[in-house]
Each structure stands twice: as C-alpha cells, then as structure tokens.
Design an enzyme around this catalytic site. Structure first.
Site, mmCIF file in Angstrom:
data_model
loop_
_atom_site.group_PDB
_atom_site.id
_atom_site.type_symbol
_atom_site.label_atom_id
_atom_site.label_comp_id
_atom_site.label_asym_id
_atom_site.label_seq_id
_atom_site.Cartn_x
_atom_site.Cartn_y
_atom_site.Cartn_z
ATOM 1 N N CYS A 18 0.835 -1.202 0.000
ATOM 2 C CA CYS A 18 0.000 0.000 0.000
ATOM 3 C C CYS A 18 0.871 1.254 0.000
ATOM 4 O O CYS A 18 0.588 2.229 -0.708
ATOM 5 C CB CYS A 18 -0.903 0.029 1.231
ATOM 6 S SG CYS A 18 -1.986 -1.391 1.406
ATOM 7 N N CYS A 93 -10.715 59.418 2.758
ATOM 8 C CA CYS A 93 -11.211 58.181 2.127
ATOM 9 C C CYS A 93 -10.490 56.969 2.710
ATOM 10 O O CYS A 93 -11.098 55.926 2.961
ATOM 11 C CB CYS A 93 -10.985 58.226 0.613
ATOM 12 S SG CYS A 93 -11.756 59.617 -0.214
ATOM 13 N N ASP A 543 33.099 21.551 19.617
ATOM 14 C CA ASP A 543 33.507 22.932 19.839
ATOM 15 C C ASP A 543 33.735 23.081 21.345
ATOM 16 O O ASP A 543 33.011 22.495 22.150
ATOM 17 C CB ASP A 543 32.404 23.875 19.373
ATOM 18 C CG ASP A 543 32.703 25.314 19.752
ATOM 19 O OD1 ASP A 543 33.746 25.820 19.335
ATOM 20 O OD2 ASP A 543 31.876 25.904 20.472
ATOM 21 N N ASP A 744 29.820 27.980 14.265
ATOM 22 C CA ASP A 744 29.830 26.524 14.087
ATOM 23 C C ASP A 744 28.907 26.072 12.959
ATOM 24 O O ASP A 744 28.895 24.895 12.602
ATOM 25 C CB ASP A 744 29.385 25.817 15.384
ATOM 26 C CG ASP A 744 30.314 26.110 16.545
ATOM 27 O OD1 ASP A 744 31.532 26.155 16.325
ATOM 28 O OD2 ASP A 744 29.816 26.297 17.664
#
Length: 843
Positions: A18, A93, A543, A744
C-alpha cells in the site's frame, strides 16, 4: 516557487505494498519533488513545488485510499488578502475604508495605500469557522466587499492575492470536508483516531470469533468425536452446510468487509495489496465451499463434503485479531507525541484590565497578558510580568528540580507552574512556541523514511503481484497433480501467509518509538536519515566554548604590562567591549561593573572575527585580541606569564593602548561537570573524540587533558572549522560535529551529523541534524547509542519479516501449512514486529 512540505493523513493502508502504491501516485503529481509514506503513522510527507493539497489528496484517492489534512495543520493564525479599491481621493477616504473593513468580523488590520488604490487586510483565521468550508473564499470576499461598500466605495480582490488565498483556504476546505468528518471519527495516524480504529477491529473480531468457532465446531466436531454426531451430520449435510455458509458470510462480509472493500478499491486501479490477498484467499475458500454445498455430489470431482467455511471464517477472525493487536501496539508507539501534544492546556486565563477571562488557547495573541494559576501548565511562551513562581521545566531540560523565576524571566509553554500564581506576557503563540517546534520535529522524524527502507520499498512494489502469481501456479499444479480440494486449500494458504504487513511496519514503528524516546530525553532528531547516519559516526568533533565548557567566561586575572593601573585598564577595555555581545566581551564588562568602574562611549569600534576588537576611548586607541598579534620581541617578554596561564587552561588576550602592550587579560571558562564522563562514554564506544577550538593551543591542550581528550585542533578560525571536518571525513569516515554558535554553522552543515545545543544560536540549531534541548552533554552520547539501538531493532524486524515470507510461502505452496495456521502466523508476525520496536522505550 518555494518548495514546501505538505503532510497528509492517509487511511486504508495495511501493508508495505500500500505504501508503494501511495508513493507512486503522489510522485506522479506535477510539482511533487519527493513523497515519503509511513505505514505506522498513516501519514504522507510530500515535498511540493507547486502541487496543491487538493491535487495530492485526489491522487491518493485515485489510488484507492483516503486522504485528508491532519487536524490543526491547515491554517496559520492570520492570513492576508489584497483588495483594489475604487473611488478614493484623499486621506479621509483612506480612514473610511479602514473603518469599514475593521468592522468586518475577523479583520485584525487594514492598511490602505492611496497611491496604489490597494488595501492589505489581515484576517484572523479563527473567525473563519462561521463559513461553510466549501464556500469560505467566496463568503469571505463578499464580506470584505460589503464592508468597503458600506462606507461608499467599491472593492475587488487582487487576482494574485486571491489565488494565494484560494490555495490556503482550499487546504482548509479539504481538511474540513467530508474527509474531515472521518478525521473526527478515526483521526490521523497521530491522533485519537488510532484508538477508534483499534476499537473497530476489536468489535468486529469479537463478532467474528464466536461465529467462526461455531462453524469450526460444526465442521470439525463430527470428525473428532464421530459416532452419532457423524451420522447426524451425514443425514443433514445440506442443512449444516447452509448454516455454515450463512455464519461464514456474516464473518466475511460484515466483520471482514473492509478487506473486500479495500481490495476492490485498489483492484479498480489495477493494483493489489494485503487486503487483496486476504479477500482472494478467504473469498476463494467461501465460493468453492458454496459451490460444493449446492452443486457437489459424492460421485462428482467436488463432493458436498468438501467445504472450507471454517477455513475462511477462522482466517478472517485471526486476521482481525492481528489487526486489533497491531493497532493497539502501534498506538503505544504514538504515546510520546500524544503526550507532548497534551502538555499545553486547552485554555488560558487572559487578563484585560481588571477582568480575567478563560478563553481557548487559539485565541491568545502575542502581547496578551495572561494569568497562570498555581499548579497549572503555562499556555504559551512568554516572560514573567508579575510574581516569582517556580517552574517545572523537566519536559524541556530533563531537570526534575523546579526553576525559580522572577520578572522579565522567560517561561516556556507546556512547562508547569509548581508554586503560586503569576502573570506573564505572551511572546510566542501557536506554531512559534518551543513546544510546537518540538512536536513538529518529532512528527517529521517519525514520518520520515530511513535509507534502509529503500530495500523494503523496492520489494513491496512487486511483492503482492508475485504472490498472486505464485498462488495461481500453486493452485494449477495441485489441481493437475493432486485434487481440487488441495489446490484451493494450498492456494489460500499461500495468499494468507504472504501478507506483507510485518514488512511494512518493520522500519517505521522502530523510527517512531526511537524518535519519540529521544524527544523524552531532550534529543530532537531531524529525520530517519539522521538516525541511520548517527550509528555510523567514527569521529566526533566538539567545539570547546559553550559546548564542553559552560560558555560563561570570567575575567580571572589582569596582568599589567605598561603605564596604566588595573582600574584604567578595565575602564578602557570595558568601554570598547560594551559594543560587542561576545562572551569574552560580556565578562570584561561585568568585571568592570562589579568594581564600580564608570565607562565611556567607545568610538570607531571595529571587530575582526578570530582576531579581536579595537576602538578609541578618550584620546587612546585600544586594541584587545589574540596574543598572536604580538611581534616576536613582545611575545618573548610576556612568554612566562602567557605559558603559565595557558597551562591552567586560561585564554590569554593582549590589550594594546596606542599600539603598545598595556596588559594581558586571562579569561577562564568553566568546564561542564558532565563533560569528562561523556567523553569517556564516547571513547568506550570506539568513537574518536576531538576538541575543535579557536583558542590558543596550549590552553586547548590543558582543557583537553582535564577531559581525557587526545586529539586537539586549536587556533582554528570560524571559516576553518568546516575544513577540519572535511579532513577528518577523508581520513576517518563519518564525522559528527557538536557546536552551539553561529561560527559553528558551516561545520555543522559540512559534518555527516550536526549536533547543536538548543541554548546556542538559531543558525547553529537550524544547521544541525540533532538538537539537544537543554545543556546536558549526556544527551549527545545517548543520541549515538539510541540510533544504534534503533537500527539494530530495524534490522531484526526486517530479518524476521523477510524470513517469515521466505520460508512461509514455499511451505504453504508445498502443502505443509494449513490456511488457518498461516492466518495465525500472519497475524502474529505484525504484532511481533511492533512489539519488538516497543523495546526501544526501555532505552
């Protein structure tokens, strides 16, 4: 046109075949770049470049399945539409048109441009519930036009804007149409519908079971007991066969009706799936038995004794039992996502002046003032305005101890107020909240497809047709060299044993449980590809600052080297650094503040990445940066101090005043308490650990030695980090990078696996494959271990699924496997795969 991700709920899938059919149908739609369909979540994730949700839904329906937009996914909080307005001539207006539009229910804002005679109207989508879903666009446009007409002007929708509106609200209409009604009753793969699906199978099984047992007793009882029962059976054979026929018909065509209706739907499009195998198998047994009942005779090839109603009835009952157990087990794999979705309350207490009103959460907007009562969940992300509560943030950080909050502190939606009431201002609502981001990340990970699934996709695309051919060959050979009875029985056994349900569930259930378990531990996994990639990591680069260390730098020492005293040095340094948000800059400014030193405004401030900062304070030119900027003679004079400070793990900066060394600033960053233990765990898992930093070599090595890290890459510029990643990839294979800063981001993207700490920059997080919610480094080691566990379970699932079919089909074809045993084995195979995947919850 920008590519976008569309998620659809898909109903009616039962096996890997399916999944292949639905993916093929979606990939045939113009504008679809990629389609991933997940059997376990019953969802399709489509990367679309112009294909509308309606077109995608129609493609799925044309393949014989049902599709709709998941609940709550269709609309943003607000939508915009542009109108062309005729008759405006002045500012008055403009005001009139704005007033006319603001009077329309749901209009939040109206911006009129007199020069272009256009107005941009912002509409709250929560107000659209009053419209009929099929005519929502027309009704909305009519209301806006009426609003403008009420003040004496004429409005027409901008054609481009109207097209975008139709696409957006067309999705809304799809989700709220008749399919949406079914959504309410059955739900998406992630929603409550799973429970109702399980209940449906349970009810049908409990109906089929006693009827199948009665049929089996009528069929098998006389052969087992014999005597008078056997004689009675011979005398009333036709009546008994008729009773079995009626009872079996109820089992097949009521309890098992879904198998036949689904099989017919896919057959209309020239396809076959698991339902086809069950329907053809049981239907063949039923029709053969019906023929024998009415047309069989003791003298003919087919006797009226040769009925297999019990086979058909028991197989349907067993398959229903398997589907019920499977749905219940699959429901458990969704527990994490459901639990996350239930963390946020459904209502919030909105404060307006002296009034407090309890309103649905969807009505909360940014800037609203909210009251959070004691022991309630915080509704959205925001900041504390009044009060000092304690908040249980364990769902975000894993830390069980409540965190004390005060005015201006941030709070996160879904966390729990464990003390007294407080007031807050909403800063992020709806899909912008941290909890919504986590839910979306988990949903995408659970719905994604791992590379290992490709083999299953290739096999499942041709599996059912091949099984059909094998079944027909089996029937033909047994008919020629055996009996018609053997032909029908063995053909049914082949069809039933071959159902590829277990094959389709092997991978997605493991990924669902694995990504859900990861989320519970504060690990957000981008997708299934990431899970598979994580297990193959050979090297992990960390790091240093903000990752292995806390990132909270402090000024540990000031070593004077010129004519200025400590206070003068701190004043000049902080006056320059106050213009920067770097952790080192903040620590110098804080040190000056602690000593009560008043700062001046620095002029001509200039920063250079990886070098330092410079500026003018008073009449002095001040430069602060790496000791690498010193010439050889200057470096030699300060070598003893620099060397000693670096041995202590401190970073030494030089401060030049008017180009001459005036002081050396020793900065210290605290190592995370869990860092050493995490490094040891990774090394014990045979992963090479490397520290990657822009810091000075001696300082970096001192920190590395304290952590037990053997490999150090120091004095690396932000742009050079990705080059280091490339080098390790070429030398050692797959590399993971752990970082938290903007500098990084490139390295995180270059790495095979990017891991970001969520406390870092948004760019670092967006560049990563795994995000660690909170600051606990243990989650990094756990993410690697968990991915290996998930891939191990997937391999186990696939091995048993393939072995089951590989051995089962030939045994059934050769007549060594009865259809009822095949039915039981098929039902249990799917349950065993899902149950095996649930073991990951214990990780």
């Amino acid at each position: 046109m920008t590519s976008k991700l569309v998620t659809l709920s898909v109903k009616g899938m039962t096996c890997a075949s399916c999944v292949a059919h639905v993916e093929k149908a979606l990939n045939s739609v113009d504008g679809v770049e990629k389609a991933d369909v997940n059997l376990a979540t019953e969802e399709a994730q489509i990367q679309s470049n112009g294909a509308s949700s309606k077109a995608l839904i129609k493609a799925i329906e044309a393949a014989g399945y049902e599709a709709y937009l998941p609940q709550g996914s269709a609309l943003p909080e607000t939508i915009e539409v542009r109108l062309n307005v005729n008759g405006m001539s002045c500012a008055s207006c403009v005001g009139s048109v704005e007033q006319g539009l603001l009077a329309v229910n749901g209009v939040k804002k109206a911006d009129v441009n007199l020069a272009t005679e256009e107005v941009t109207v912002t509409i709250e989508t929560s107000s659209l519930d009053r419209f009929d879903s099929e005519s929502v666009v027309e009704d909305l446009m009519q209301e806006l036009a009426d609003g403008v007409a009420s003040v004496g002007y004429e409005a027409t929708p901008d054609s481009e804007s109207l097209g975008l509106l139709r696409e957006t609200l067309g999705d809304y209409s799809s989700g709220a149409s008749s399919n949406g009604a079914e959504q309410g009753s059955e739900g998406s793969g992630q929603g409550s519908g799973a429970g109702s699906t399980s209940t449906s199978f349970r009810m049908k099984f409990l109906t089929a079971l006693p009827l199948a047992l009665i049929v089996m007793v009528i069929e098998m009882g006389p052969m087992i007991i014999g005597g008078a029962w056997m004689e009675f059976t011979h005398q009333n054979l036709f009546v008994l066969n008729l009773i079995k026929l009626v009872l079996t018909a109820v089992v097949l065509f009521w309890s098992g009706s879904s198998f036949f209706t689904r099989a017919w739907k896919v057959a209309r499009y020239g396809r076959a799936d698991m339902n086809t195998l069950v329907a053809v198998g049981t239907g063949s047994a039923f029709l053969f038995s019906a023929w024998a009942t009415f047309m069989g005779s003791t003298e003919g090839i087919i006797s009226n004794h040769d009925v297999y109603f019990d086979t058909a009835a028991v197989i349907v009952a067993l398959v229903l039992l398997g589907r019920w157990m499977e749905e219940r087990a699959k429901d458990q794999t969704r527990d994490t996502l459901r639990g996350l979705m239930e963390l946020a309350p459904k209502t919030a207490h909105k404060v307006t002046g002296d009034d407090i009103e309890t309103v649905p959460l969807k009505q909360i907007r940014k800037g609203d003032r909210l009251l959070v009562k004691a022991y309630e969940s915080i509704p959205v992300d925001g900041v504390v305005i009044q009060g000092d509560p304690s908040v249980d943030e364990s769902m975000m950080t894993g830390e069980s101890m409540p965190v004390d909050k005060s005015a201006d502190d941030s709070v996160t939606g879904g966390t729990r107020n464990t003390s007294k009431s407080f007031e807050m201002e909403a800063t992020k609502v709806g899909s912008e909240t941290a909890l919504a981001g986590i839910i979306e990340a988990v949903r995408r990970a659970q719905g994604s497809k791992a590379p290992i699934q490709r083999l299953v996709d290739q096999v499942s695309g041709v599996f059912v047709p091949i099984v059909m051919v094998v079944a027909l060959i089996t029937a033909a050979l047994w008919f020629l060299y055996g009996t018609p009875q053997q032909a029908i029985v063995n053909m049914v056994a082949v069809l039933v044993i071959a159902c590829p349900c277990a094959l389709g569930l092997a991978t997605p259930t493991a990924i669902m449980v694995g990504s859900g378990r990861a989320a519970e531990k504060g690990i957000l996994i981008k997708d299934a590809v990431t899970l598979e990639q994580a297990r193959s990591v050979k090297t992990i680069l960390f790091d240093k600052t903000g990752t292995l260390t806390t990132g909270s730098m402090k000024l540990a020492d000031v070593h004077l080297a010129g004519d200025y005293n400590r206070n003068e040095i701190l004043k000049m340094a902080a006056s320059v650094e106050q213009e920067s948000d770097h952790p080192i800059a903040k620590s110098i400014v804080n040190a000056a503040a602690e000593e009560g030193i008043a700062l001046e405004r620095g002029l001509s401030i200039e920063t250079r990445a990886g070098v330092g900062i410079s500026g003018i304070v008073g009449s002095n030119t001040v430069e602060i940066g790496s000791v690498k900027t010193l010439d050889e003679a200057q470096r030699r004079e300060a070598e003893e101090y620099i060397s000693e400070a670096q041995k202590q793990g401190r970073t030494v900066l030089v401060m030049l005043v008017d180009r001459k060394p005036a002081a050396f600033l020793a900065m210290e960053d605290e190592i995370r308490s869990e860092a050493k233990e995490v490094v040891e765990k990774l090394k014990s898992a045979n992963i090479r650990v490397v520290m990657l930093t822009g810091d000075q070599t001696r300082t970096a090595k001192a920190v590395a030695a304290r952590l037990g890290i053997d490999h150090v890459e120091a004095e690396v510029s932000p742009t050079g980090k990705s080059d280091i990643v490339k080098r390790y990839q070429s030398e050692f294979g797959d590399v993971a990078m752990v970082g938290d800063g903007i500098n990084d981001a490139a390295a995180l993207t270059q790495a095979d696996l990017g891991i970001a700490m969520s406390g870092g920059s948004d760019l670092a997080v967006s560049s990563s494959d795994i995000t660690i919610v909170g600051d606990d480094l243990h989650a990094i080691a756990e993410s690697i271990t968990l991915s290996r566990k998930v891939l191990k379970v997937i391999r186990q699932n696939l091995f048993w699924a393939f072995l089951y079919n590989t051995l089962g089909i030939p045994l059934a074809a050769l007549g060594f496997l009865s259809p009822m045993v095949a039915g039981a084995a098929m039902a249990l195979s799917s349950v065993s795969v899902v149950t095996n995947s649930l073991r990951i919850k214990r990780f």
